[in-house]
Design a protein around this motif. Sequence first.
Motif, short mmCIF file in Angstrom:
data_model
loop_
_atom_site.label_atom_id
_atom_site.label_comp_id
_atom_site.label_asym_id
_atom_site.label_seq_id
_atom_site.Cartn_x
_atom_site.Cartn_y
_atom_site.Cartn_z
N ARG A 165 0.81 -1.22 0.00
CA ARG A 165 0.00 0.00 0.00
C ARG A 165 0.85 1.27 0.00
NH1 ARG A 165 -3.07 -3.58 -0.33
NH2 ARG A 165 -4.43 -4.51 1.20
N SER A 198 -3.92 0.83 -2.84
CA SER A 198 -3.17 -0.37 -3.19
C SER A 198 -2.12 0.00 -4.23
CB SER A 198 -4.11 -1.45 -3.73
OG SER A 198 -4.72 -1.02 -4.93
N ASN A 230 -4.87 -7.67 -4.03
CA ASN A 230 -4.45 -6.33 -3.61
C ASN A 230 -5.59 -5.31 -3.69
OD1 ASN A 230 -2.45 -4.52 -2.79
ND2 ASN A 230 -1.85 -4.04 -4.88
#
Length: 166
Positions: free
Chosen positions: A24, A37, A56
């Motif tokens: 992240r 993400s 993700n």
Amino acid sequence: MAPPTNSELNERREKNCIAISHERKYFRVGNTWVKRSLRPYEWQKHNGYMHVPLFNVDRVLNEGACLLFLAQTGIPLPKLLACFEDDGAAYLVTEYVDGVGMNDLDAESQAVVAEELQRHILTLKKLTSDSWGGPDNMVLKHLENFLTRQANSLPGPSAISYYAKI
């Protein structure tokens, strides 16, 4: 182009980006907190290996759905302002909430916080659902996709009987 390292990403991070993890990017803009993400070209290499964050985008979107769902419980949470997908990344935008660590509190204040947390844990334990995978069944969707891919690549009956003998 080779995958970047975490330090390479940090050297060229965007304005208001305060941290980058292996999955992240985190931004603080005034009273707003943004979690994004990483896009595939931002996936990082570490010790010669590239870290590929599983699900993700979906995990960030699921977190937004969970915040929206849990806001109905009365548990104090940051207000969800937006949650969306754009250009290969998912964004979770909430209000920024300042806080202090438990270690910064005296023993009496720690006890008050611990008691409040116990109440919230009891509230969470009472939550039930007829579906699996979070408020929008995201985990279930991933499991179905995974099993479909696996079913399409399973070995034939002769290979299965061969492996059973081993």
